[in-house]
Design a protein around this motif. Sequence first.
Motif, short mmCIF file in Angstrom:
data_model
loop_
_atom_site.label_atom_id
_atom_site.label_comp_id
_atom_site.label_asym_id
_atom_site.label_seq_id
_atom_site.Cartn_x
_atom_site.Cartn_y
_atom_site.Cartn_z
N ALA A 14 0.84 -1.20 0.00
CA ALA A 14 0.00 0.00 0.00
C ALA A 14 0.88 1.26 0.00
O ALA A 14 0.61 2.21 -0.73
N LYS A 15 1.94 1.26 0.80
CA LYS A 15 2.84 2.41 0.86
C LYS A 15 3.50 2.66 -0.49
O LYS A 15 3.60 3.80 -0.96
N PHE A 16 3.97 1.59 -1.13
CA PHE A 16 4.62 1.74 -2.43
C PHE A 16 3.64 2.28 -3.47
O PHE A 16 3.96 3.18 -4.24
N ARG A 17 2.44 1.77 -3.49
CA ARG A 17 1.47 2.17 -4.52
C ARG A 17 0.96 3.58 -4.29
O ARG A 17 0.71 4.32 -5.25
N ILE A 18 0.80 3.97 -3.03
CA ILE A 18 0.41 5.35 -2.73
C ILE A 18 1.46 6.31 -3.25
O ILE A 18 1.15 7.40 -3.75
N ASN A 19 2.72 5.90 -3.15
CA ASN A 19 3.83 6.74 -3.59
C ASN A 19 4.16 6.57 -5.08
O ASN A 19 5.13 7.13 -5.57
N GLY A 20 3.35 5.76 -5.77
CA GLY A 20 3.51 5.62 -7.22
C GLY A 20 4.59 4.68 -7.66
O GLY A 20 4.92 4.60 -8.85
N VAL A 21 5.20 3.94 -6.74
CA VAL A 21 6.29 3.02 -7.08
C VAL A 21 5.69 1.63 -7.31
O VAL A 21 5.16 1.02 -6.39
N ARG A 22 5.77 1.13 -8.54
CA ARG A 22 5.09 -0.11 -8.88
C ARG A 22 6.04 -1.21 -9.35
O ARG A 22 5.71 -2.39 -9.29
N GLN A 23 7.20 -0.84 -9.88
CA GLN A 23 8.12 -1.86 -10.38
C GLN A 23 9.52 -1.28 -10.47
O GLN A 23 9.72 -0.08 -10.31
N PHE A 24 10.50 -2.16 -10.72
CA PHE A 24 11.87 -1.73 -10.94
C PHE A 24 12.42 -2.43 -12.17
O PHE A 24 11.82 -3.39 -12.68
N GLY A 140 11.01 3.64 -1.99
CA GLY A 140 11.43 3.67 -3.39
C GLY A 140 12.26 2.44 -3.71
O GLY A 140 12.64 1.67 -2.84
N LEU A 141 12.52 2.25 -5.00
CA LEU A 141 13.30 1.11 -5.48
C LEU A 141 14.43 1.59 -6.38
O LEU A 141 14.26 2.55 -7.15
N HIS A 142 15.56 0.92 -6.30
CA HIS A 142 16.67 1.18 -7.20
C HIS A 142 16.57 0.26 -8.42
O HIS A 142 16.27 -0.93 -8.30
N SER A 143 16.88 0.80 -9.59
CA SER A 143 16.89 0.02 -10.82
C SER A 143 18.30 -0.02 -11.41
O SER A 143 19.09 0.90 -11.23
N ASP A 144 18.60 -1.13 -12.12
CA ASP A 144 19.84 -1.20 -12.89
C ASP A 144 19.70 -0.28 -14.10
O ASP A 144 18.59 -0.11 -14.63
N ILE A 241 8.49 7.38 -12.69
CA ILE A 241 8.51 6.89 -11.30
C ILE A 241 7.87 5.51 -11.24
O ILE A 241 8.39 4.58 -10.60
N SER A 242 6.75 5.33 -11.90
CA SER A 242 6.05 4.04 -11.88
C SER A 242 6.61 3.06 -12.91
O SER A 242 6.46 1.85 -12.77
N ARG A 243 7.31 3.58 -13.94
CA ARG A 243 7.78 2.71 -15.02
C ARG A 243 9.18 2.18 -14.80
O ARG A 243 9.46 1.01 -15.09
N THR A 244 10.09 3.04 -14.30
CA THR A 244 11.49 2.61 -14.19
C THR A 244 12.05 2.71 -12.79
O THR A 244 13.12 2.20 -12.51
N ALA A 245 11.35 3.41 -11.87
CA ALA A 245 11.86 3.66 -10.52
C ALA A 245 13.17 4.44 -10.59
O ALA A 245 13.50 5.02 -11.63
N HIS A 246 13.94 4.45 -9.51
CA HIS A 246 15.13 5.30 -9.41
C HIS A 246 16.37 4.56 -9.90
O HIS A 246 16.79 3.56 -9.32
N CYS A 247 16.94 5.05 -10.97
CA CYS A 247 18.18 4.50 -11.51
C CYS A 247 19.32 5.46 -11.18
O CYS A 247 19.42 6.54 -11.79
N PRO A 248 20.19 5.13 -10.21
CA PRO A 248 21.25 6.06 -9.81
C PRO A 248 22.16 6.47 -10.97
O PRO A 248 22.76 7.54 -10.94
#
Length: 289
Positions: A14-24, A140-144, A241-248
């Motif tokens: 629920a926290k992830f979806r409220i914040n718009g984070v759906r996948q990495f 949030g989530l980190h992406s390659d 944000i919802s498509r790729t998440a955070h890629c450093p």
Amino acid sequence: MDIPEMITSKENLAKFRINGVRQFCSTNKTMYQLALETSRTTILKSELDKKMITAVFFATGNHHCTELQEEDFASRLLDELGLDHAFFYGVFMQYCASVAAAVQLAAQYAEVHDTNVLLVSVDKIFDYGHIKRIIPGVIGLHSDGAVSCIISGREPEFSLAPFQTLQDSSSWRMMYGQEKKGLQDSFLSNSRIVIARVLEKSHLLKNQINHVVTNNFNYTISKNLSIYWEIPYEKFFSLNISRTAHCPAGDVFINLLDMSKAGIIESGDSILTFFPAPHSWMGTLLTKN
């Protein structure tokens, strides 16, 4: 890929979806393979004679990666790219701001030497080291990912204003001490200082900014920045944000490419870009030529 199974409790989902984070996004390719592929693509699209590229700036937050320690990463990459004449510079230790620091240095090098520079940034999320898949306390989530571009003063796609930077190493104490309130306040106040400096140096008012591009942490952070900077949220690019998440390795560059492909950016647009890290904040203004 979906949110990792280890945190898929109903409360966390629920926290992830409220914040718009759906996948990495993840890949089985090595850091070297990612660097090689993105670099080859950029060089090919640039249509430059390779002899005209005289330096390569490489950035990563994965400075702890054993792959970088065990292989002659730089020489091998230059050799396979056909850039054996070029000088290789590595920019590390700034985490999410490493790519911004590399851009700043590469732009200065290109200007001083009147040359073309290949910028490459790669990050791969491992099960060890400081960068984990889950971003603690941020939801949030980190992406390659890997990004690359040519930096040049010769007919660039974007004009780059001088970077404005701010360093506050004391934030490390707050992060490891789990002082979330202090860390949040530091992030917001220091980010506002950097943004104010960018606008002042560029002689622009906030209402003259067409777009705001920053890291793909989550919707809540972007909305808080909008409020704190007093810039309408509608100007923030948040689709990834919802498509790729955070890629450093380069959220800002991934977002700019997607915005260009979608026709969101037009010639003459002013784009406020912001690169935050746990202890570094960097911002600049891009203008679409």
